[in-house]
Each structure stands twice: as C-alpha cells, then as structure tokens.
Scaffold this motif. Structure first.
Motif, short mmCIF file in Angstrom:
data_model
loop_
_atom_site.label_atom_id
_atom_site.label_comp_id
_atom_site.label_asym_id
_atom_site.label_seq_id
_atom_site.Cartn_x
_atom_site.Cartn_y
_atom_site.Cartn_z
N SER A 187 -5.99 -4.20 13.06
CA SER A 187 -4.65 -3.61 13.24
C SER A 187 -3.73 -4.01 12.10
O SER A 187 -2.97 -3.18 11.57
N GLY A 188 -3.77 -5.29 11.69
CA GLY A 188 -2.94 -5.73 10.57
C GLY A 188 -3.32 -5.03 9.28
O GLY A 188 -2.44 -4.64 8.49
N PHE A 190 -4.70 -2.07 9.00
CA PHE A 190 -4.30 -0.66 9.11
C PHE A 190 -2.79 -0.51 8.90
O PHE A 190 -2.34 0.40 8.20
N VAL A 191 -2.00 -1.40 9.50
CA VAL A 191 -0.54 -1.33 9.34
C VAL A 191 -0.14 -1.56 7.90
O VAL A 191 0.75 -0.88 7.35
N TYR A 192 -0.78 -2.51 7.24
CA TYR A 192 -0.43 -2.79 5.84
C TYR A 192 -0.74 -1.60 4.94
O TYR A 192 0.07 -1.21 4.10
N THR A 194 -1.03 1.51 5.79
CA THR A 194 -0.33 2.74 6.18
C THR A 194 1.15 2.70 5.83
O THR A 194 1.70 3.68 5.30
N TRP A 195 1.83 1.58 6.09
CA TRP A 195 3.28 1.53 5.90
C TRP A 195 3.72 0.53 4.83
O TRP A 195 4.57 0.83 4.00
#
Length: 255
Positions: A187-188, A190-192, A194-195
């Motif tokens: 999740s970390g 993917f968040v990094y 993506t945003w």
C-alpha cells in the motif's frame, strides 16, 4: 400392524437421530425415559474427576473455542439381554431459558453390542465455537434394547465456554503478521508511486558536482630517476652536521 424387520432396520437411524436431536425447546428429562439396569457416565480425560464432579454452581469443565473437547462414555450393562449402542452426542442449552442453543456433532456407532454384565468405553469429541459464557452441556447415549430406542443422559451440568489462549509465537498469528506487513508495504509503495512521486521533486546530481580524480605523475622508471618537482626542497637537500662543518674549517686553516 407389525413393521417388517428390514423396514425397522432402516428406520432405526432416523429414530436414533430424532431421539438425539428431537427437541429444541425442552431439556430432556432423564426420569421420562424407560429405566434400564445400566450405569452410564461421561468423563473428560483432560480434566481430573474431582473437578468434573463439582456442582453446577461452579463450572469447572471448560469448552475452549476451536480446540476439541474429549469425552469418554462408560457404559455397563446389567440387563438380562444385550444392549446395542446406536449413537452418542449432545447439545448446549441456555440454562436460564431452558432452550437448546446448539446441537453438537453426533457419532453414529451402528449398534455396538454390549452383552450382559459387560462394560464398554466409547470415545467422543466435539469442537465448539461460540461467545464465552456459562452454558448447560447435555451429553446423551442412544441405546437399543429389545427393539426399543432409549436415550440415556450421561452428563447434564453447567460448563464454561472460553477463548483459546493466544501466544506471540502462534503460527496463525505469525502468518497474519506477515500478511499485514506485506499489505502495508504494498500500500505504501502504491501510494508513493501514484501521488507522492509526482509531487516530491527528485534532485539529480550534475556532472560538475562529481569529484574529479587527479592522476599522479608517473615515475621515470627507465632512467632510474624520478620527478623531483613535487618534493619540498628541505627534503631533497641533505643537512650537514656540526662535525662535518668543523672538519671543513680545520682543513682550510691548515692550508
């Protein structure tokens, strides 16, 4: 009208099941069953007999959620004819409301014969899953005697339902921790990507900032000499001692 023998044999398992799990509203009353000259008791091999015989006000038998509870049925036949054991099982009852909460798994035996003046021990186990509470445990044995199905109560006391003890080294917990760690890491990531990757600038190092390597002057190996330009002068010039100076002055005076 007499029921044929083969039809009676087919109906026996259904009758035994009905006797075992026939009612969900009334706790079976042992006094309502036909009296047989037998002794029947249920014991718990994992618990001492002293604790099992404690009254209903102090539930010493604990049903641990997710862990099998072992029970041993001990039957002694003192009738003049043999007795046949069809099944064993039980149910959990709400003692305050006298209502069946859950039927336990039954174990069908198919008519195990117990001759006159003989004893038999039948192992049985069940697994319970419910909220921790005090509840009435009813264990019964379904018998066939002279063509009649009889249900005999072996145990009918209050027990305690408890949760299984947890440990940090439990394989299930370790596997759960591993799954959670992988999920959080993914999740970390993917968040990094993506945003945050488009918001946080990445500074690139220029070529001018890179350190430069200075190559030392090569030694003159062919002539046996070396470059003295980079050596300080006081290291090249050998110092003269005071004895050498006094000797030089003496030679000048003699001349």
């Amino acid at each position: 009208m007499r029921v044929p023998a083969f039809l009676s044999a087919l109906l026996l398992p259904l009758t035994a099941s009905a006797q075992l799990f026939g009612s969900n509203s009334v706790n079976p009353d042992p006094s309502a069953q036909p009296k047989l000259n037998i002794t029947l008791r249920a014991s718990f091999p994992d618990i001492s007999n002293e604790l099992v015989n404690v009254g209903s006000g102090n539930p010493s038998v604990k049903l641990v959620n997710g862990i099998p509870t072992r029970v041993s049925f001990d039957l002694a036949n003192f009738e003049a004819s043999p007795i046949f054991v069809e099944a064993v099982g039980g149910s959990l009852w709400d003692a305050g409301k006298d209502v069946a909460v859950r039927n336990l798994t039954s174990k069908k035996l198919g008519g195990v014969e117990v001759p006159k003046d003989q004893k038999i021990e039948i192992p049985y186990e069940f697994v319970n899953e419910m909220h921790p509470r005090d509840i009435l445990l009813n264990l019964v044995m379904v018998l066939r005697f002279e063509g009649e199905i009889v249900t005999v109560t072996a145990y009918n006391q209050t027990v305690a339902v408890v949760e299984a003890p947890t440990s940090l080294l439990d394989p299930q917990l370790l596997f759960l921790y591993l799954i959670l760690a992988v999920t959080v890491a993914y999740s970390g990531y993917f968040v990094y990507n993506t945003w945050l990757a488009s918001v946080i600038p990445i500074t690139k190092r220029s070529k001018s900032d890179a350190p430069k390597l200075v190559k030392p002057a090569p030694l003159l190996a062919q002539s046996g000499k070396y470059d003295e330009s980079w050596i300080p002068a006081h290291h090249i010039k050998k110092p003269t001692t005071s004895r050498a100076k006094s000797g030089a002055k003496g030679r000048k005076g003699g001349d």
